[in-house]
Design a protein around this motif. Sequence first.
Motif, PDB file in Angstrom:
ATOM      1  N   GLU A   1      36.305  41.222  52.510  1.00 40.08           N
ATOM      2  CA  GLU A   1      37.580  41.798  52.113  1.00 40.08           C
ATOM      3  C   GLU A   1      37.448  43.294  51.877  1.00 40.08           C
ATOM      4  O   GLU A   1      36.422  43.778  51.406  1.00 40.08           O
TER       5      GLU A   1
ATOM      6  N   ASP B   1      44.537  45.654  45.442  1.00 41.25           N
ATOM      7  CA  ASP B   1      45.202  45.479  44.149  1.00 41.25           C
ATOM      8  C   ASP B   1      44.216  45.013  43.081  1.00 41.25           C
ATOM      9  O   ASP B   1      44.342  45.375  41.903  1.00 41.25           O
ATOM     10  N   SER B   2      43.243  44.222  43.487  1.00 41.14           N
ATOM     11  CA  SER B   2      42.310  43.636  42.526  1.00 41.14           C
ATOM     12  C   SER B   2      41.394  44.665  41.866  1.00 41.14           C
ATOM     13  O   SER B   2      40.784  44.368  40.830  1.00 41.14           O
ATOM     14  N   VAL B   3      41.288  45.857  42.446  1.00 40.44           N
ATOM     15  CA  VAL B   3      40.375  46.857  41.890  1.00 40.44           C
ATOM     16  C   VAL B   3      41.086  48.134  41.441  1.00 40.44           C
ATOM     17  O   VAL B   3      40.445  49.036  40.901  1.00 40.44           O
TER      18      VAL B   3
ATOM     19  N   LYS C   1      34.046  42.877  36.469  1.00 37.78           N
ATOM     20  CA  LYS C   1      34.330  41.486  36.121  1.00 37.78           C
ATOM     21  C   LYS C   1      33.414  40.571  36.935  1.00 37.78           C
ATOM     22  O   LYS C   1      32.959  40.954  38.022  1.00 37.78           O
TER      23      LYS C   1
ATOM     24  N   GLU D   1      34.179  38.269  38.807  1.00 33.91           N
ATOM     25  CA  GLU D   1      34.746  38.057  40.145  1.00 33.91           C
ATOM     26  C   GLU D   1      34.512  39.236  41.086  1.00 33.91           C
ATOM     27  O   GLU D   1      34.826  39.145  42.272  1.00 33.91           O
ATOM     28  N   ASP D   2      33.940  40.321  40.587  1.00 35.80           N
ATOM     29  CA  ASP D   2      33.547  41.424  41.451  1.00 35.80           C
ATOM     30  C   ASP D   2      32.181  41.176  42.093  1.00 35.80           C
ATOM     31  O   ASP D   2      31.750  41.959  42.949  1.00 35.80           O
TER      32      ASP D   2
END
Length: 121
Positions: A46, A61-63, A86, A88-89
Amino acid sequence: QVQLVESGGGLVQAGGSLRLSCAASGSIFSFNAVGWYRQTPGKQRELVATITSGGSTNYADSVKGRFTISRDNAKNTVYLQMNSLKPEDTAVYYCNAHTVVRDTLYGSNYWGQGTQVTVSS
C-alpha cells in the motif's frame, strides 16, 4: 545503473518515532517523484506517502498528521519521519523512485529492498 537503499527501520514501542531514509545512487540524471509503500504478509503493498521533485506531498489517510515525507535533492535522498507509531504501522517499508539514468536518459521506476518496521504495543 540505479540503486535505492532504505534504512532506519527497527523495533519501537507504540507512540515512538522512526525516520526512514531512501538513498539513490548510481548513474542518476534526475531523481524525481518518490513514494514510500508498506507491505505486511498476505496483503498488497500500500502507498503511504509520495513526494514530487518539487516537494509536493500526499499521504494515505491512515498516516496523515503522523508521518512526514521530505527530500534532500542534493543527496538524492528521501526521508519518512514517522511519529506516534501504532502497532498497525508494522510492515516492511519500501521506497519507489522514478529516476532518469544519466547514460541513456531513460526514466524508470526503481524499488529498494525494504526495511522492517515493527511497532510493539
